[in-house]
Design an enzyme around this catalytic site. Structure first.
Site, PDB file in Angstrom:
ATOM      1  N   LYS A  11       0.894  -1.173  -0.092  1.00 52.63           N
ATOM      2  CA  LYS A  11      -0.100   0.136  -0.053  1.00 52.63           C
ATOM      3  C   LYS A  11       0.852   1.222   0.056  1.00 52.63           C
ATOM      4  O   LYS A  11       2.296   1.122   0.252  1.00 52.63           O
ATOM      5  CB  LYS A  11      -1.024  -0.113   1.139  1.00 52.63           C
ATOM      6  CG  LYS A  11      -2.109  -0.966   1.005  1.00 52.63           C
ATOM      7  CD  LYS A  11      -2.859  -1.100   2.323  1.00 52.63           C
ATOM      8  CE  LYS A  11      -3.942  -2.216   2.313  1.00 52.63           C
ATOM      9  NZ  LYS A  11      -5.064  -2.200   3.300  1.00 52.63           N
ATOM     10  N   TYR A  51     -12.317  -1.991  -3.870  1.00 46.97           N
ATOM     11  CA  TYR A  51     -12.986  -2.342  -2.351  1.00 46.97           C
ATOM     12  C   TYR A  51     -14.508  -2.001  -2.460  1.00 46.97           C
ATOM     13  O   TYR A  51     -15.116  -1.620  -1.402  1.00 46.97           O
ATOM     14  CB  TYR A  51     -12.431  -1.247  -1.416  1.00 46.97           C
ATOM     15  CG  TYR A  51     -11.026  -1.568  -1.068  1.00 46.97           C
ATOM     16  CD1 TYR A  51     -10.755  -2.743  -0.296  1.00 46.97           C
ATOM     17  CD2 TYR A  51      -9.945  -0.684  -1.590  1.00 46.97           C
ATOM     18  CE1 TYR A  51      -9.451  -2.796   0.323  1.00 46.97           C
ATOM     19  CE2 TYR A  51      -8.485  -0.904  -0.942  1.00 46.97           C
ATOM     20  CZ  TYR A  51      -8.510  -2.224  -0.084  1.00 46.97           C
ATOM     21  OH  TYR A  51      -7.138  -2.320   0.424  1.00 46.97           O
ATOM     22  N   ASN A 114      -2.201   0.291   7.073  1.00 46.21           N
ATOM     23  CA  ASN A 114      -1.691  -0.912   7.394  1.00 46.21           C
ATOM     24  C   ASN A 114      -0.808  -1.744   6.306  1.00 46.21           C
ATOM     25  O   ASN A 114      -0.545  -2.917   6.288  1.00 46.21           O
ATOM     26  CB  ASN A 114      -2.808  -1.739   8.089  1.00 46.21           C
ATOM     27  CG  ASN A 114      -3.639  -2.171   6.851  1.00 46.21           C
ATOM     28  OD1 ASN A 114      -3.651  -1.799   5.636  1.00 46.21           O
ATOM     29  ND2 ASN A 114      -4.671  -3.079   7.482  1.00 46.21           N
ATOM     30  N   HIS A 117      -2.341  -5.351   1.493  1.00 48.62           N
ATOM     31  CA  HIS A 117      -3.474  -6.122   1.347  1.00 48.62           C
ATOM     32  C   HIS A 117      -3.113  -7.576   0.931  1.00 48.62           C
ATOM     33  O   HIS A 117      -2.203  -7.760   0.067  1.00 48.62           O
ATOM     34  CB  HIS A 117      -4.154  -5.334   0.258  1.00 48.62           C
ATOM     35  CG  HIS A 117      -5.422  -6.062  -0.205  1.00 48.62           C
ATOM     36  ND1 HIS A 117      -6.703  -6.215   0.269  1.00 48.62           N
ATOM     37  CD2 HIS A 117      -5.318  -6.961  -1.487  1.00 48.62           C
ATOM     38  CE1 HIS A 117      -7.091  -7.223  -0.363  1.00 48.62           C
ATOM     39  NE2 HIS A 117      -6.616  -7.694  -1.304  1.00 48.62           N
ATOM     40  N   GLU A 128      -9.923 -10.533  -7.657  1.00 47.38           N
ATOM     41  CA  GLU A 128      -8.772  -9.514  -7.285  1.00 47.38           C
ATOM     42  C   GLU A 128      -7.915  -9.569  -8.365  1.00 47.38           C
ATOM     43  O   GLU A 128      -7.253  -8.599  -8.872  1.00 47.38           O
ATOM     44  CB  GLU A 128      -8.192  -9.462  -5.987  1.00 47.38           C
ATOM     45  CG  GLU A 128      -9.436  -9.436  -4.971  1.00 47.38           C
ATOM     46  CD  GLU A 128      -8.936  -9.176  -3.283  1.00 47.38           C
ATOM     47  OE1 GLU A 128      -7.679  -9.556  -3.020  1.00 47.38           O
ATOM     48  OE2 GLU A 128      -9.761  -8.853  -2.560  1.00 47.38           O
TER      49      GLU A 128
HETATM   50  P1  RTP Z   1      -6.877  -5.931   3.265  1.00 47.20           P
HETATM   51  O1  RTP Z   1      -8.186  -6.265   2.658  1.00 47.20           O
HETATM   52  O2  RTP Z   1      -6.586  -4.645   3.067  1.00 47.20           O
HETATM   53  O3  RTP Z   1      -6.030  -7.215   3.195  1.00 47.20           O
HETATM   54  O4  RTP Z   1      -7.316  -6.139   4.898  1.00 47.20           O
HETATM   55  P2  RTP Z   1      -8.226  -7.030   5.740  1.00 47.20           P
HETATM   56  O5  RTP Z   1      -8.726  -8.109   4.791  1.00 47.20           O
HETATM   57  O6  RTP Z   1      -7.334  -7.463   6.994  1.00 47.20           O
HETATM   58  O7  RTP Z   1      -9.442  -6.112   5.996  1.00 47.20           O
HETATM   59  P3  RTP Z   1     -10.639  -5.590   5.501  1.00 47.20           P
HETATM   60  O8  RTP Z   1     -11.681  -5.931   6.455  1.00 47.20           O
HETATM   61  O9  RTP Z   1     -10.869  -6.112   4.234  1.00 47.20           O
HETATM   62  O10 RTP Z   1     -10.614  -4.253   5.290  1.00 47.20           O
HETATM   63  C1  RTP Z   1      -9.889  -3.601   4.211  1.00 47.20           C
HETATM   64  C2  RTP Z   1      -9.216  -2.451   4.754  1.00 47.20           C
HETATM   65  O11 RTP Z   1      -9.908  -1.337   5.204  1.00 47.20           O
HETATM   66  C3  RTP Z   1      -9.233  -0.713   6.181  1.00 47.20           C
HETATM   67  N1  RTP Z   1      -9.993  -0.810   7.497  1.00 47.20           N
HETATM   68  N2  RTP Z   1     -10.206   0.098   8.349  1.00 47.20           N
HETATM   69  N3  RTP Z   1     -10.986   1.487  10.490  1.00 47.20           N
HETATM   70  C4  RTP Z   1     -11.418   0.591  10.262  1.00 47.20           C
HETATM   71  O12 RTP Z   1     -12.177  -0.131  11.152  1.00 47.20           O
HETATM   72  C5  RTP Z   1     -10.837  -0.212   9.214  1.00 47.20           C
HETATM   73  N4  RTP Z   1     -11.399  -1.635   9.161  1.00 47.20           N
HETATM   74  C6  RTP Z   1     -10.626  -1.897   7.718  1.00 47.20           C
HETATM   75  C7  RTP Z   1      -7.980  -1.354   6.428  1.00 47.20           C
HETATM   76  O13 RTP Z   1      -7.034  -0.581   5.653  1.00 47.20           O
HETATM   77  C8  RTP Z   1      -8.061  -2.668   5.958  1.00 47.20           C
HETATM   78  O14 RTP Z   1      -7.024  -3.486   5.447  1.00 47.20           O
HETATM   79 MG    MG Z   2      -9.718  -7.644   3.073  1.00 45.50          MG
END
Ligand code: RTP
Ligand code: MG
Length: 143
Positions: A11, A51, A114, A117, A128
């Protein structure tokens, strides 16, 4: 174990920290192979499309703004159990909860920024990967 592919994004925060090579090194040392890669600077439309599953979430606007704030490195990783293996190397979404030695523990500052991804299932990985790469851009191992 099944040979799988998954989508990785380094990212804008991590690209800004100049740690693309360090992150690739971590992928390779855990048995994941880079079979496609490109640097991109996403448009708002591209980030929103990627997204789309999160579009009703309160963090969607901030997520799109962050993901368009600078270049990203998009890669396809291949290996045994690649989806799960990649998620393990990445660590928890919230870096405060990420295990020591994971990419998010080492390179992420906040849940919003973070570092990386990774696809969360083989079905989302297929979608994706196709979002960013044509079949011709993926170069499987030959030796
Ligand atoms: P990613 O998709 O980026 O690999 O991350 P992930 O599966 O661990 O998390 P996901 O639930 O898919 O959320 C996508 C991205 O959105 C941001 N996020 N912010 N502020 C919040 O509560 C929150 N929750 C998610 C994060 O950048 C996350 O990686
Ligand atoms: Mg995710």
């Amino acid at each position: 174990m099944a040979l799988e592919r998954t989508l990785s994004i380094i990212k804008p925060d991590a690209v800004g920290k100049n740690v693309i090579g360090a992150i690739y090194n971590r992928f390779e040392s855990t048995g994941l192979r880079i079979v496609a890669a490109k640097m991109m600077h996403l448009s708002k439309e591209q980030a929103e499309g990627f997204y789309a599953e999160h579009k009703e979430r309160p963090f969607f606007g901030a997520l799109v703004e962050f993901m368009t704030s600078g270049p990203i490195m998009v890669s396809v990783l291949e290996g045994d159990d690649a989806v799960k293996r990649h998620r393990e190397v990445m660590g928890a979404t919230n870096p405060a909860e990420a295990l020591a030695g994971t990419l998010r523990a080492d390179y992420a500052e906040t849940i919003d920024e973070n570092a990386v991804h990774g696809s969360d299932a083989t079905e989302s990985a297929a979608r994706e990967i196709a979002y960013f790469f044509s079949d011709e851009e993926i170069c499987p191992r030959t030796r």
